[in-house]
Design a protein around this motif. Structure first.
Motif, PDB file in Angstrom:
ATOM      1  N   VAL A 161     -41.564  21.102 -20.536  1.00 32.94           N
ATOM      2  CA  VAL A 161     -42.376  21.657 -19.454  1.00 32.94           C
ATOM      3  C   VAL A 161     -43.655  22.252 -20.048  1.00 32.94           C
ATOM      4  O   VAL A 161     -44.760  22.012 -19.537  1.00 32.94           O
ATOM      5  N   ARG A 195     -53.612  20.355 -19.230  1.00 37.57           N
ATOM      6  CA  ARG A 195     -54.763  21.259 -19.341  1.00 37.57           C
ATOM      7  C   ARG A 195     -55.716  20.866 -20.471  1.00 37.57           C
ATOM      8  O   ARG A 195     -56.609  21.619 -20.818  1.00 37.57           O
ATOM      9  N   TRP A 209     -47.434  20.777 -19.302  1.00 36.86           N
ATOM     10  CA  TRP A 209     -48.447  21.705 -18.779  1.00 36.86           C
ATOM     11  C   TRP A 209     -49.648  21.769 -19.723  1.00 36.86           C
ATOM     12  O   TRP A 209     -50.799  21.702 -19.291  1.00 36.86           O
TER      13      TRP A 209
END
Length: 173
Positions: free
Chosen positions: A51, A59, A55
């Motif tokens: 996760v 980004r 993420w």
């Protein structure tokens, strides 16, 4: 297909592709053993690390292939919290900050404690926040607690069991 299956398959494919591309695990029995531990006993930590990986990649962070090669730790070039490296499962966000040995201790802790690791950390954070036992031995001169931010940054955070273990192990080298 259930949502859990789709999410699990997606995260598994992401880790597999990224691990393969970075040569994540060492060759031989050690690498095989680390991969088995990450996919079984330490699976909750691996999933949480995935996760973080997804993420961070979304980004704009990038995998540091040279750092990750045969290490058993997938290193991301940039941290996700300013001024801090963050390690979840076999994923380290923020390499080259002079903390790689410290972060490697957290990877080992996750593999050792398996599914208990993240809950133990969460419980310790709550206890250290609500019942600041660490005030009994905290160095107030070197790290004064003069506000809420300092309470967590210099008080709770460095005095949780997993951080104290990592700091102690790295300072004895």
């Amino acid at each position: 297909m259930t949502v859990v299956t789709v999410v699990g398959a997606t995260l598994g494919a992401l880790l597999g592709a990224t691990a393969l591309g970075a040569g994540l695990y060492p060759r031989g029995a050690r690498g095989f053993g680390l991969a088995v531990v990450d996919a079984t006993w330490s699976l909750p930590n691996t999933l949480a690390g995935l996760v973080l990986l997804a993420w961070a990649l979304a980004r704009g962070n990038r995998v540091d292939r040279a750092f990750s090669a045969r290490r058993g730790v997938l290193g991301l070039r940039d941290g996700v919290l300013p001024g801090f490296a963050t390690t979840v499962g076999p994923v380290q966000a923020g390499v080259g900050l002079g903390v790689d040995d410290h972060e490697a201790v957290h990877v080992r802790q996750a593999r050792l404690f398996g599914p208990l690791y993240l809950p133990l950390i969460a419980v310790n954070w709550v206890i250290a926040t609500v019942l600041p036992y660490w005030l009994l031995y905290h160095d107030r001169e070197a790290a004064p607690i003069d506000g809420v931010g300092a309470y967590f940054r210099y008080g709770v955070y460095p005095h949780t069991w997993h951080e104290e273990w990592a700091y102690r192990e790295c300072s004895s080298r």
